[in-house]
Design an enzyme around this catalytic site. Structure first.
Site, PDB file in Angstrom:
ATOM      1  N   ALA A 173      -4.757  -2.257   1.101  1.00 31.41           N
ATOM      2  CA  ALA A 173      -3.344  -2.031   0.777  1.00 31.41           C
ATOM      3  C   ALA A 173      -2.632  -3.362   0.630  1.00 31.41           C
ATOM      4  O   ALA A 173      -3.131  -4.402   1.053  1.00 31.41           O
ATOM      5  CB  ALA A 173      -2.677  -1.195   1.880  1.00 31.41           C
ATOM      6  N   GLU A 193      -5.349  -4.928  -4.904  1.00 32.95           N
ATOM      7  CA  GLU A 193      -5.616  -4.982  -3.467  1.00 32.95           C
ATOM      8  C   GLU A 193      -7.014  -4.468  -3.141  1.00 32.95           C
ATOM      9  O   GLU A 193      -7.693  -5.016  -2.268  1.00 32.95           O
ATOM     10  CB  GLU A 193      -4.553  -4.188  -2.699  1.00 32.95           C
ATOM     11  CG  GLU A 193      -3.157  -4.770  -2.779  1.00 32.95           C
ATOM     12  CD  GLU A 193      -3.038  -6.136  -2.113  1.00 32.95           C
ATOM     13  OE1 GLU A 193      -3.871  -6.459  -1.232  1.00 32.95           O
ATOM     14  OE2 GLU A 193      -2.113  -6.887  -2.465  1.00 32.95           O
ATOM     15  N   GLU A 252      11.161   1.336   3.822  1.00 29.84           N
ATOM     16  CA  GLU A 252       9.792   1.079   3.384  1.00 29.84           C
ATOM     17  C   GLU A 252       9.157   2.353   2.828  1.00 29.84           C
ATOM     18  O   GLU A 252       9.158   3.397   3.469  1.00 29.84           O
ATOM     19  CB  GLU A 252       8.927   0.554   4.527  1.00 29.84           C
ATOM     20  CG  GLU A 252       7.511   0.244   4.071  1.00 29.84           C
ATOM     21  CD  GLU A 252       6.609  -0.236   5.191  1.00 29.84           C
ATOM     22  OE1 GLU A 252       5.578  -0.863   4.887  1.00 29.84           O
ATOM     23  OE2 GLU A 252       6.928   0.001   6.371  1.00 29.84           O
ATOM     24  N   GLU A 300      -6.493 -11.952   7.084  1.00 20.72           N
ATOM     25  CA  GLU A 300      -7.541 -11.373   6.242  1.00 20.72           C
ATOM     26  C   GLU A 300      -8.849 -12.166   6.298  1.00 20.72           C
ATOM     27  O   GLU A 300      -9.887 -11.649   5.891  1.00 20.72           O
ATOM     28  CB  GLU A 300      -7.055 -11.253   4.799  1.00 20.72           C
ATOM     29  CG  GLU A 300      -5.941 -10.227   4.634  1.00 20.72           C
ATOM     30  CD  GLU A 300      -5.512 -10.054   3.196  1.00 20.72           C
ATOM     31  OE1 GLU A 300      -6.058 -10.763   2.319  1.00 20.72           O
ATOM     32  OE2 GLU A 300      -4.628  -9.217   2.943  1.00 20.72           O
TER      33      GLU A 300
END
Length: 200
Positions: free
Chosen positions: A75, A92, A119, A142
């Site tokens: 995501a 993504e 959001e 990440e």
């Protein structure tokens, strides 16, 4: 109902690269005014990627606000002006899982925390998966992210056991299982209108 709750003043309290905190003075139906603080967010997309063996692609990533590694979907933020949401999801999926998909459908639209934020996340079902043939450099949190394919029914059990707690992942996994059980019928096309998308 938005016309009932009129905003008489608005003040920005904080601005960051992903979110802004705003305070509004809002007139209530009885005529009294109350302050409402909330976060204005860029919005995001997620890819519920299911392969031909009925496994869903999950990533495990550190999330600093909760100080935990969480199982999540590939995501990311809607941080490229004018980029279609499905294109963001495809980017993504490639960047986080080194995968591309031959078919994309809208699985679910989610307002994550409407009591304190605007959001919105659009979850796409990604199928007909293949390797991109590329490897992306991952930085920050990440850099230690791992990718795993989990049988969809097992992932559903992870939701109920509490192993998966990320809201988008919970919704995406359960929605994908339901969609599979109905033969993936009734899904919206990848370019379906999205009225909740921030910035519209």
């Amino acid at each position: 109902m938005a016309d009932v709750f009129s905003v008489v003043s608005s003040q920005e309290q904080f601005r960051g690269p992903i979110m802004t905190v705003v305070s509004d003075e809002v007139v209530m139906p009885a005529g009294d005014t109350h302050r409402r603080d909330y976060m204005v967010h860029l919005g995001a997309v997620g890819a519920v990627a299911v392969d031909e063996q009925d496994r869903v692609v999950l990533v495990r990533q550190y999330r600093h606000p909760v100080r935990q590694d969480l199982w999540e979907l590939p995501a990311g933020l809607l941080d490229v002006d004018g980029e279609p949401a499905v294109q963001t999801a495809a980017r993504e999926l490639a960047e986080e899982a080194d995968l591309k998909a031959g078919r994309w459908d809208v699985l679910a639209d989610v307002l994550t925390t409407p009591g304190c934020s605007n959001e919105a996340i659009r979850l796409f079902l990604a199928r007909d998966l293949a390797a991109t043939g590329e490897k992306f450099d991952r930085v920050g949190e990440e850099a230690l992210m791992t990718v795993q394919r989990v049988p969809l029914d097992e992932a559903v059990s992870w939701v109920f056991s509490g192993e998966v707690r990320n809201a988008a992942a919970c919704i995406g996994i359960l929605a994908a299982a339901r969609a599979r059980d109905t033969g993936y019928s009734g899904l919206r096309p990848a370019d379906a209108p999205w009225s909740d998308r921030p910035g519209r």
